[in-house]
Design an enzyme around this catalytic site. Sequence first.
Site, mmCIF file in Angstrom:
data_model
loop_
_atom_site.group_PDB
_atom_site.id
_atom_site.type_symbol
_atom_site.label_atom_id
_atom_site.label_comp_id
_atom_site.label_asym_id
_atom_site.label_seq_id
_atom_site.Cartn_x
_atom_site.Cartn_y
_atom_site.Cartn_z
ATOM 1 C CE1 TYR A 155 -3.831 2.339 0.544
ATOM 2 C CE2 TYR A 155 -2.462 3.325 2.251
ATOM 3 C CZ TYR A 155 -3.572 3.367 1.434
ATOM 4 O OH TYR A 155 -4.415 4.445 1.484
ATOM 5 C CE LYS A 159 -3.702 4.735 -2.277
ATOM 6 N NZ LYS A 159 -4.696 5.335 -3.181
#
Length: 199
Positions: A155, A159
Site C-alpha cells: 500500500y 501510493k
Amino acid sequence: MRLLGKVAIITGGARGIGKAIASLFAGEGAKVVVVARTQSEVDEAVNEIRGNGGIALGLTGDVSSFLSVEQVVDETIRNFSTIDILVNDAAVQCPIGAFVNTDIKEWIRNFEINFFGTAMFCKAVLPVMMEKRKGKIINLSGGGSTSPRPFFCAYGVSKTAVVRFTETLADEVRDFNIQVNAIAPGPVNTRMLDEVISA
C-alpha cells in the site's frame, strides 16, 4: 453550486471517502459518475445522491482492467457528453504483514488497483480534457506516501508511486490547463481503518 454543470467521475465512489466526495460534488451541482465493483453499493450511493436532488450515474467497473476503464469513460461521455473532473479514490490495503511473508501475487494485485488503476483512468480521460483544454484530476495518495509504513508495504509503495506519477503528469499536461494533484486525507473512519485496527 461551485460545480454546477461539471461532470465528475469518482472511482471507489460507492463507500468511504469516495462516497463522501461524490455526495459533496453532487451537492455542489456536479453530474456525478459513481464507479465501484459492487453493483448493490453503487446503486445505494446513486440512490442517496438522487434522493438529495443530485444527478448521478452508477457504473460498475474494474480499475485494474483498461477495457473496463475505457467502458466507464465511454458510458460517461454517452450520458453526459464530456468529463471535467476525475477523482481516483479506488484502492486496497492488502496484503498486510511483513513483506517477507506476503503473497507476491497479492502484492502485485495491490499495484494493479492502487497505481495502475489510477494511471489507466488518467490515460482514458486525458484525451477528452486535452481537447477541451481544461480539466481537474485528483489522485488519493494515502498513508505511506511520505514515510515508510512497515507491514503495509504494498500500500505504501503503490501510493508513493501515485505521488510521483501525479507530479510527472501534472508537468506534462500543464499547457493544456489540466491540473493534476494528489491528496492524502489521513486516517478516516472507513472500512480501510477497520482493516488497520484488525491487523
